[in-house]
Design a protein around this motif. Sequence first.
Motif, PDB file in Angstrom:
ATOM      1  N   ILE A 187       0.813  -1.216   0.000  1.00  0.00           N
ATOM      2  CA  ILE A 187       0.000   0.000   0.000  1.00  0.00           C
ATOM      3  C   ILE A 187       0.848   1.269   0.000  1.00  0.00           C
ATOM      4  O   ILE A 187       0.586   2.189  -0.785  1.00  0.00           O
ATOM      5  CB  ILE A 187      -0.988  -0.030   1.178  1.00  0.00           C
ATOM      6  N   PRO A 188       1.872   1.380   0.839  1.00  0.00           N
ATOM      7  CA  PRO A 188       2.691   2.603   0.781  1.00  0.00           C
ATOM      8  C   PRO A 188       3.330   2.831  -0.581  1.00  0.00           C
ATOM      9  O   PRO A 188       3.433   3.977  -1.044  1.00  0.00           O
ATOM     10  CB  PRO A 188       3.755   2.368   1.861  1.00  0.00           C
ATOM     11  N   ASN A 189       3.749   1.755  -1.237  1.00  0.00           N
ATOM     12  CA  ASN A 189       4.365   1.890  -2.557  1.00  0.00           C
ATOM     13  C   ASN A 189       3.339   2.296  -3.613  1.00  0.00           C
ATOM     14  O   ASN A 189       3.649   3.056  -4.534  1.00  0.00           O
ATOM     15  CB  ASN A 189       5.048   0.577  -2.952  1.00  0.00           C
ATOM     16  N   ARG A 190       2.127   1.801  -3.484  1.00  0.00           N
ATOM     17  CA  ARG A 190       1.057   2.208  -4.400  1.00  0.00           C
ATOM     18  C   ARG A 190       0.790   3.710  -4.275  1.00  0.00           C
ATOM     19  O   ARG A 190       0.682   4.429  -5.276  1.00  0.00           O
ATOM     20  CB  ARG A 190      -0.224   1.437  -4.104  1.00  0.00           C
ATOM     21  N   LEU A 191       0.678   4.195  -3.035  1.00  0.00           N
ATOM     22  CA  LEU A 191       0.411   5.616  -2.829  1.00  0.00           C
ATOM     23  C   LEU A 191       1.587   6.469  -3.281  1.00  0.00           C
ATOM     24  O   LEU A 191       1.400   7.561  -3.830  1.00  0.00           O
ATOM     25  CB  LEU A 191       0.108   5.885  -1.352  1.00  0.00           C
ATOM     26  N   GLN A 192       2.799   5.954  -3.083  1.00  0.00           N
ATOM     27  CA  GLN A 192       3.990   6.689  -3.514  1.00  0.00           C
ATOM     28  C   GLN A 192       4.013   6.864  -5.028  1.00  0.00           C
ATOM     29  O   GLN A 192       4.470   7.896  -5.535  1.00  0.00           O
ATOM     30  CB  GLN A 192       5.251   5.958  -3.043  1.00  0.00           C
ATOM     31  N   ARG A 193       3.482   5.881  -5.754  1.00  0.00           N
ATOM     32  CA  ARG A 193       3.423   5.961  -7.219  1.00  0.00           C
ATOM     33  C   ARG A 193       2.299   6.868  -7.700  1.00  0.00           C
ATOM     34  O   ARG A 193       2.180   7.105  -8.904  1.00  0.00           O
ATOM     35  CB  ARG A 193       3.224   4.567  -7.816  1.00  0.00           C
ATOM     36  N   GLY A 194       1.486   7.335  -6.771  1.00  0.00           N
ATOM     37  CA  GLY A 194       0.405   8.216  -7.165  1.00  0.00           C
ATOM     38  C   GLY A 194      -0.935   7.541  -7.358  1.00  0.00           C
ATOM     39  O   GLY A 194      -1.890   8.170  -7.826  1.00  0.00           O
ATOM     40  N   GLU A 195      -1.050   6.250  -7.025  1.00  0.00           N
ATOM     41  CA  GLU A 195      -2.340   5.586  -7.118  1.00  0.00           C
ATOM     42  C   GLU A 195      -3.297   6.236  -6.116  1.00  0.00           C
ATOM     43  O   GLU A 195      -2.911   6.562  -4.991  1.00  0.00           O
ATOM     44  CB  GLU A 195      -2.212   4.092  -6.834  1.00  0.00           C
ATOM     45  N   SER A 196      -4.529   6.402  -6.512  1.00  0.00           N
ATOM     46  CA  SER A 196      -5.503   7.055  -5.636  1.00  0.00           C
ATOM     47  C   SER A 196      -6.353   6.016  -4.919  1.00  0.00           C
ATOM     48  O   SER A 196      -6.567   4.906  -5.410  1.00  0.00           O
ATOM     49  CB  SER A 196      -6.402   7.993  -6.447  1.00  0.00           C
ATOM     50  N   ALA A 197      -6.820   6.395  -3.736  1.00  0.00           N
ATOM     51  CA  ALA A 197      -7.690   5.535  -2.940  1.00  0.00           C
ATOM     52  C   ALA A 197      -8.561   6.410  -2.061  1.00  0.00           C
ATOM     53  O   ALA A 197      -8.204   7.545  -1.730  1.00  0.00           O
ATOM     54  CB  ALA A 197      -6.872   4.563  -2.103  1.00  0.00           C
ATOM     55  N   ASP A 198      -9.703   5.871  -1.680  1.00  0.00           N
ATOM     56  CA  ASP A 198     -10.584   6.578  -0.761  1.00  0.00           C
ATOM     57  C   ASP A 198     -10.399   6.095   0.670  1.00  0.00           C
ATOM     58  O   ASP A 198     -10.635   6.843   1.619  1.00  0.00           O
ATOM     59  CB  ASP A 198     -12.038   6.385  -1.187  1.00  0.00           C
ATOM     60  N   HIS A 225       2.178  10.600   8.964  1.00  0.00           N
ATOM     61  CA  HIS A 225       3.351  11.459   9.181  1.00  0.00           C
ATOM     62  C   HIS A 225       3.853  12.057   7.868  1.00  0.00           C
ATOM     63  O   HIS A 225       4.300  13.210   7.824  1.00  0.00           O
ATOM     64  CB  HIS A 225       4.456  10.652   9.857  1.00  0.00           C
ATOM     65  N   GLN A 226       3.765  11.277   6.792  1.00  0.00           N
ATOM     66  CA  GLN A 226       4.211  11.747   5.477  1.00  0.00           C
ATOM     67  C   GLN A 226       3.186  12.642   4.790  1.00  0.00           C
ATOM     68  O   GLN A 226       3.472  13.208   3.732  1.00  0.00           O
ATOM     69  CB  GLN A 226       4.501  10.544   4.578  1.00  0.00           C
ATOM     70  N   GLY A 227       2.021  12.802   5.397  1.00  0.00           N
ATOM     71  CA  GLY A 227       0.982  13.628   4.800  1.00  0.00           C
ATOM     72  C   GLY A 227       0.167  12.936   3.732  1.00  0.00           C
ATOM     73  O   GLY A 227      -0.620  13.584   3.035  1.00  0.00           O
ATOM     74  N   PRO A 238      -6.922   8.639   2.528  1.00  0.00           N
ATOM     75  CA  PRO A 238      -5.785   9.306   1.884  1.00  0.00           C
ATOM     76  C   PRO A 238      -6.102  10.753   1.516  1.00  0.00           C
ATOM     77  O   PRO A 238      -7.263  11.117   1.292  1.00  0.00           O
ATOM     78  CB  PRO A 238      -5.528   8.455   0.632  1.00  0.00           C
ATOM     79  N   SER A 239      -5.057  11.542   1.447  1.00  0.00           N
ATOM     80  CA  SER A 239      -5.225  12.962   1.136  1.00  0.00           C
ATOM     81  C   SER A 239      -5.746  13.186  -0.278  1.00  0.00           C
ATOM     82  O   SER A 239      -6.299  14.248  -0.575  1.00  0.00           O
ATOM     83  CB  SER A 239      -3.895  13.699   1.326  1.00  0.00           C
TER      84      SER A 239
END
Length: 256
Positions: free
Chosen positions: A67-78, A92-94, A221-222
């Motif tokens: 999951i962190p790697n998915r978000l880091q790549r810009g994948e969106s989630a609710d 912590h990373q925002g 997620p933001s």
Amino acid sequence: MSLLRQALLALAACVPCGFTWAADLTVMTSGGFTAAYNRLGPQFATSSGNTLTTVLGPSMGKAPEAIPNRLQRGESADVVIMVGYALDELIHQGKVAADSRVELADSRIGLVVRAGQPKPDISTTAGLKKTLLAARSVAYSDSASGVYVEKQLFAKLGIQPQLAPRSRMIERIPVASVVAKGDYQMGLQQVAELLPVPGVTFAGKLPEDVQSVTRFAAGIPSNAQHPAEARQLLDYLASPQVQATVQATGLDSVPR
């Protein structure tokens, strides 16, 4: 008045007061809570009118699916559902809204053997140690439980040198699946991830004096497209009325 404006006004007149369009929520969930989510998600969708698109991935690790790697790549989630301390790092990373964090359940580690094999007695620490020392091979996960097994459990039992050459961290797939195929004699993972897999026998949870309890939590997620509907889902997953279902999957309810 243009034809387009007339059409829009006519459509608006047909929409009842209080009507809201259904949202398609993207939910990223890691293994420990997935069995509970798979039961509760359809119930939420039916009652709310929203739909759920589910993306599976571990809470941490090097796998692209994490999951962190998915978000880091810009994948969106609710919604993201994952190990609590891994979620805290995303906050912590925002990447996840701090005020959206909801605690869902506690998860304990268990052990399985291939179906048809004798069920070992791991009800005591001595029994667990004897069982692991006798194993030809042991598999464990690449998420929170596996990190504990590799870094702490074997050391606590005083068997790290013996287990190091015949134990392995399994990435991406359920540990019980490689035990069911006979690739490994025993598997250690969170109970809720072991129970749904066919072809294995559940030996039990680790004794409490060497147990590791993982708290699962969820957040928004933001970059969530539907934060209001996401909050409704989180409130539902943590609500008192679903706790019997949560417990039936091998998890323990969070004290409220």
